[in-house]
Scaffold this active site. Structure first.
Site, PDB file in Angstrom:
ATOM      1  N   CYS A 143       0.828  -1.202   0.000  1.00  0.00           N
ATOM      2  CA  CYS A 143       0.000   0.000   0.000  1.00  0.00           C
ATOM      3  C   CYS A 143       0.867   1.257   0.000  1.00  0.00           C
ATOM      4  O   CYS A 143       0.546   2.241  -0.664  1.00  0.00           O
ATOM      5  CB  CYS A 143      -0.944  -0.010   1.203  1.00  0.00           C
ATOM      6  SG  CYS A 143      -2.126   1.356   1.201  1.00  0.00           S
ATOM      7  N   GLU A 213      -4.138  -4.714  -4.228  1.00  0.00           N
ATOM      8  CA  GLU A 213      -4.087  -3.325  -4.697  1.00  0.00           C
ATOM      9  C   GLU A 213      -4.705  -3.210  -6.087  1.00  0.00           C
ATOM     10  O   GLU A 213      -5.473  -2.281  -6.360  1.00  0.00           O
ATOM     11  CB  GLU A 213      -2.641  -2.808  -4.692  1.00  0.00           C
ATOM     12  CG  GLU A 213      -2.076  -2.522  -3.315  1.00  0.00           C
ATOM     13  CD  GLU A 213      -2.820  -1.422  -2.587  1.00  0.00           C
ATOM     14  OE1 GLU A 213      -3.275  -0.456  -3.239  1.00  0.00           O
ATOM     15  OE2 GLU A 213      -2.966  -1.519  -1.358  1.00  0.00           O
TER      16      GLU A 213
END
Length: 228
Positions: A143, A213
């Site tokens: 992230c 993601e």
């Protein structure tokens, strides 16, 4: 050392090398190319921002657990500060978008987490609580790193949409790059002490959340809802 230019023999470079195919798919994702050229549907962006606000709450929990499990005072302090920052600094960005689109805090709170968001955050917390410290760091790292890489590339291109440019400026800026460098340094400090099995376990976490993601942006593009 710059966050996007790690030493070839570092632990983080090995992790990044393992997600080359995932990174290629992320770079080409229509959500991100739409941010760059301004063609992304604003409804998709609003959906994403709301989901990201929900995500950051759980991500902050995972960072706090990393802080509690860190091997040294520097790691404890860093992850705890980042946990607070995930709520404070980035939420400020989200709230500016909510104001732009006429959304109240109640509107955001009333929007349920999408399936991918539930799955991703559940996996993060499972890794943070149930895995080793190295696995926890491996899970939270994409992230940071992927957003920095995306921000850097999009910043070079710019966006004709001022709202999207504001998002790009946040993740492509020097302040965020410094935050990412801190975490990468912490990961590289842990790497040399790991057994091959522990390195593989951390790499597996890193690869899995990198895939999440991609899925998160796909979720935003499709404005994902529960099928039943």
């Amino acid at each position: 050392m710059a966050w996007h230019d790690r030493a070839p023999d570092s632990f983080t470079a090995t992790l990044w090398d393992g997600i080359g195919d995932v990174w290629a798919e992320i770079r080409a994702h229509p959500f991100l190319t739409g941010l760059k050229d301004g063609t992304l549907d604003h409804r998709a962006f609003v959906f994403y921002v709301i989901q990201d606000a929900h995500y950051l709450r759980e991500y902050a929990r995972a960072l706090a657990v990393c802080g509690a499990r860190a091997n040294d005072v520097a790691g404890i302090r860093m992850f705890c500060e980042h946990a607070a920052g995930a709520i404070a600094v980035e939420r400020e960005l989200h709230e500016s978008f909510f104001a732009d689109f006429g959304l109240s805090e109640a509107d955001v709170a009333a929007t349920p987490m999408a399936p991918t968001n539930v799955a991703y955050t559940s996996y993060l917390l499972s890794a943070a609580y149930g895995g080793s410290y190295a696995e926890a760091v491996g899970a939270v790292l994409p992230c940071y790193w992927i957003y920095a890489e995306v921000g850097r590339e999009l910043l070079a291109a710019g966006s004709p949409d001022s709202r999207y440019q504001r998002w790009i400026d946040t993740y492509g800026g020097e302040e965020f790059a410094e935050v990412v460098s801190q975490v990468l340094d912490a990961a590289d400090a842990v790497g040399p002490s790991l057994s091959e099995a522990d390195r593989a376990a951390a790499a597996h976490r890193f690869t899995t959340t990198s895939r999440y993601e991609w899925m998160f942006w796909e979720m935003g593009l499709r404005r994902e809802t529960w099928p039943v």
